[in-house]
Structure formats: C-alpha cells, structure tokens
Scaffold this motif. Sequence first.
Motif, PDB file in Angstrom:
ATOM      1  N   GLU A   1      41.698   6.284  22.198  1.00 31.70           N
ATOM      2  CA  GLU A   1      43.072   6.722  22.443  1.00 31.70           C
ATOM      3  C   GLU A   1      43.545   7.644  21.331  1.00 31.70           C
ATOM      4  O   GLU A   1      43.128   7.518  20.183  1.00 31.70           O
ATOM      5  CB  GLU A   1      44.008   5.521  22.539  1.00 31.70           C
ATOM      6  CG  GLU A   1      43.725   4.662  23.745  1.00 31.70           C
ATOM      7  CD  GLU A   1      44.820   3.644  24.000  1.00 31.70           C
ATOM      8  OE1 GLU A   1      45.931   3.787  23.459  1.00 31.70           O
ATOM      9  OE2 GLU A   1      44.552   2.696  24.746  1.00 31.70           O
ATOM     10  N   LEU A   2      44.445   8.551  21.709  1.00 32.31           N
ATOM     11  CA  LEU A   2      45.035   9.442  20.714  1.00 32.31           C
ATOM     12  C   LEU A   2      45.771   8.629  19.659  1.00 32.31           C
ATOM     13  O   LEU A   2      46.455   7.660  19.976  1.00 32.31           O
ATOM     14  CB  LEU A   2      46.066  10.375  21.371  1.00 32.31           C
ATOM     15  CG  LEU A   2      45.529  11.634  22.020  1.00 32.31           C
ATOM     16  CD1 LEU A   2      46.631  12.320  22.801  1.00 32.31           C
ATOM     17  CD2 LEU A   2      44.964  12.575  20.989  1.00 32.31           C
TER      18      LEU A   2
ATOM     19  N   THR B   1      43.383  15.997  28.735  1.00 34.43           N
ATOM     20  CA  THR B   1      42.298  15.062  29.014  1.00 34.43           C
ATOM     21  C   THR B   1      42.261  13.947  27.965  1.00 34.43           C
ATOM     22  O   THR B   1      41.861  12.830  28.274  1.00 34.43           O
ATOM     23  CB  THR B   1      40.915  15.746  29.079  1.00 34.43           C
ATOM     24  OG1 THR B   1      40.543  16.232  27.791  1.00 34.43           O
ATOM     25  CG2 THR B   1      40.898  16.857  30.110  1.00 34.43           C
ATOM     26  N   PHE B   2      42.702  14.245  26.764  1.00 32.37           N
ATOM     27  CA  PHE B   2      42.752  13.208  25.720  1.00 32.37           C
ATOM     28  C   PHE B   2      43.845  12.197  26.044  1.00 32.37           C
ATOM     29  O   PHE B   2      43.710  11.020  25.736  1.00 32.37           O
ATOM     30  CB  PHE B   2      43.052  13.812  24.351  1.00 32.37           C
ATOM     31  CG  PHE B   2      41.985  14.705  23.779  1.00 32.37           C
ATOM     32  CD1 PHE B   2      40.721  14.806  24.345  1.00 32.37           C
ATOM     33  CD2 PHE B   2      42.252  15.457  22.655  1.00 32.37           C
ATOM     34  CE1 PHE B   2      39.749  15.628  23.797  1.00 32.37           C
ATOM     35  CE2 PHE B   2      41.289  16.282  22.097  1.00 32.37           C
ATOM     36  CZ  PHE B   2      40.038  16.375  22.668  1.00 32.37           C
TER      37      PHE B   2
ATOM     38  N   ILE C   1      41.417  10.794  17.553  1.00 37.43           N
ATOM     39  CA  ILE C   1      41.276   9.727  18.544  1.00 37.43           C
ATOM     40  C   ILE C   1      40.603   8.542  17.869  1.00 37.43           C
ATOM     41  O   ILE C   1      39.641   8.715  17.122  1.00 37.43           O
ATOM     42  CB  ILE C   1      40.436  10.204  19.750  1.00 37.43           C
ATOM     43  CG1 ILE C   1      41.174  11.320  20.488  1.00 37.43           C
ATOM     44  CG2 ILE C   1      40.111   9.051  20.682  1.00 37.43           C
ATOM     45  CD1 ILE C   1      40.384  11.938  21.623  1.00 37.43           C
TER      46      ILE C   1
ATOM     47  N   PRO D   1      34.979  18.064  28.525  1.00 42.29           N
ATOM     48  CA  PRO D   1      36.073  17.306  27.900  1.00 42.29           C
ATOM     49  C   PRO D   1      35.565  16.108  27.102  1.00 42.29           C
ATOM     50  O   PRO D   1      36.105  15.792  26.030  1.00 42.29           O
ATOM     51  CB  PRO D   1      36.919  16.869  29.098  1.00 42.29           C
ATOM     52  CG  PRO D   1      36.714  17.959  30.095  1.00 42.29           C
ATOM     53  CD  PRO D   1      35.254  18.332  29.942  1.00 42.29           C
ATOM     54  N   GLU D   2      34.504  15.467  27.580  1.00 42.62           N
ATOM     55  CA  GLU D   2      33.939  14.330  26.847  1.00 42.62           C
ATOM     56  C   GLU D   2      33.355  14.770  25.504  1.00 42.62           C
ATOM     57  O   GLU D   2      33.498  14.075  24.495  1.00 42.62           O
ATOM     58  CB  GLU D   2      32.875  13.624  27.692  1.00 42.62           C
ATOM     59  CG  GLU D   2      32.420  12.312  27.114  1.00 42.62           C
ATOM     60  CD  GLU D   2      33.529  11.283  26.942  1.00 42.62           C
ATOM     61  OE1 GLU D   2      33.478  10.536  25.925  1.00 42.62           O
ATOM     62  OE2 GLU D   2      34.448  11.207  27.765  1.00 42.62           O
TER      63      GLU D   2
ATOM     64  N   LYS E   1      36.208  15.214  23.238  1.00 46.13           N
ATOM     65  CA  LYS E   1      36.755  13.916  22.842  1.00 46.13           C
ATOM     66  C   LYS E   1      35.949  13.330  21.684  1.00 46.13           C
ATOM     67  O   LYS E   1      36.522  12.798  20.725  1.00 46.13           O
ATOM     68  CB  LYS E   1      36.763  12.961  24.035  1.00 46.13           C
ATOM     69  CG  LYS E   1      37.508  11.688  23.777  1.00 46.13           C
ATOM     70  CD  LYS E   1      37.676  10.876  25.047  1.00 46.13           C
ATOM     71  CE  LYS E   1      38.588   9.705  24.786  1.00 46.13           C
ATOM     72  NZ  LYS E   1      38.833   8.931  25.999  1.00 46.13           N
ATOM     73  N   LYS E   2      34.640  13.464  21.745  1.00 46.90           N
ATOM     74  CA  LYS E   2      33.790  12.968  20.653  1.00 46.90           C
ATOM     75  C   LYS E   2      34.078  13.728  19.354  1.00 46.90           C
ATOM     76  O   LYS E   2      34.137  13.126  18.276  1.00 46.90           O
ATOM     77  CB  LYS E   2      32.322  13.085  21.031  1.00 46.90           C
ATOM     78  CG  LYS E   2      31.902  12.101  22.096  1.00 46.90           C
ATOM     79  CD  LYS E   2      30.475  12.314  22.519  1.00 46.90           C
ATOM     80  CE  LYS E   2      30.124  11.384  23.675  1.00 46.90           C
ATOM     81  NZ  LYS E   2      28.816  11.686  24.241  1.00 46.90           N
TER      82      LYS E   2
ATOM     83  N   TYR F   1      43.782  18.852  25.595  1.00 47.88           N
ATOM     84  CA  TYR F   1      44.702  17.840  25.082  1.00 47.88           C
ATOM     85  C   TYR F   1      45.111  16.880  26.207  1.00 47.88           C
ATOM     86  O   TYR F   1      45.165  15.662  26.004  1.00 47.88           O
ATOM     87  CB  TYR F   1      45.927  18.517  24.463  1.00 47.88           C
ATOM     88  CG  TYR F   1      46.995  17.556  24.045  1.00 47.88           C
ATOM     89  CD1 TYR F   1      46.831  16.741  22.930  1.00 47.88           C
ATOM     90  CD2 TYR F   1      48.196  17.455  24.751  1.00 47.88           C
ATOM     91  CE1 TYR F   1      47.811  15.845  22.542  1.00 47.88           C
ATOM     92  CE2 TYR F   1      49.179  16.575  24.366  1.00 47.88           C
ATOM     93  CZ  TYR F   1      48.972  15.767  23.265  1.00 47.88           C
ATOM     94  OH  TYR F   1      49.953  14.880  22.888  1.00 47.88           O
TER      95      TYR F   1
ATOM     96  N   GLU G   1      37.332  12.509  17.980  1.00 48.50           N
ATOM     97  CA  GLU G   1      37.158  11.209  17.315  1.00 48.50           C
ATOM     98  C   GLU G   1      36.631  11.411  15.904  1.00 48.50           C
ATOM     99  O   GLU G   1      37.105  10.767  14.957  1.00 48.50           O
ATOM    100  CB  GLU G   1      36.208  10.322  18.117  1.00 48.50           C
ATOM    101  CG  GLU G   1      36.815   9.772  19.380  1.00 48.50           C
ATOM    102  CD  GLU G   1      35.829   8.950  20.210  1.00 48.50           C
ATOM    103  OE1 GLU G   1      34.817   8.470  19.651  1.00 48.50           O
ATOM    104  OE2 GLU G   1      36.073   8.797  21.409  1.00 48.50           O
TER     105      GLU G   1
END
Length: 72
Positions: A35-36, A66-67, A31, A18-19, A22-23, A64, A26
């Motif tokens: 934060e979204l 996890t975001f 993100i 998940p990380e 997330k990157k 999503y 971004e």
Amino acid sequence: MSFQAYLDNIKTKTGKTPEDFKKLAEAKGFIQSGELVKTVKATEITNWLKQDFDLGHGHAMAIYATFKSKPE
C-alpha cells in the motif's frame, strides 16, 4: 484515450508494467506492505516517474492510480 491505452503506451515506452513500477516504488519507500505510504504525495511519485522514465504527467498519474487501486 482509455486507461488501458495509457498503460499499454507506458509499457511500449519503458518496457515496464504497472507491477514493475510498483516493485520499484517499494524499493524507493513509496509503497510498504503493498500500500502507498500515507505521507507520500502524488507529486513525489509523478516527479520520480517523469524524471527517471520520461513519462508525461498523464502517464505518470496513470501509474500512480494503479498504486492507489486495491487488488481484486
């Protein structure tokens, strides 16, 4: 299937955590500052995950989620 099982299956399929996602989110502008972005819809993110990583809807929604969660 538990939430963790979804995440484990995603890692097995894509090699990404998940990380990692997330990157990537971004970098795509979904993100900002951890934060979204408020104007980004869940559909935009799930469509991206389905298209680029061949995730199913449930697995894309797990990422999503996890975001949206706040860091502990």
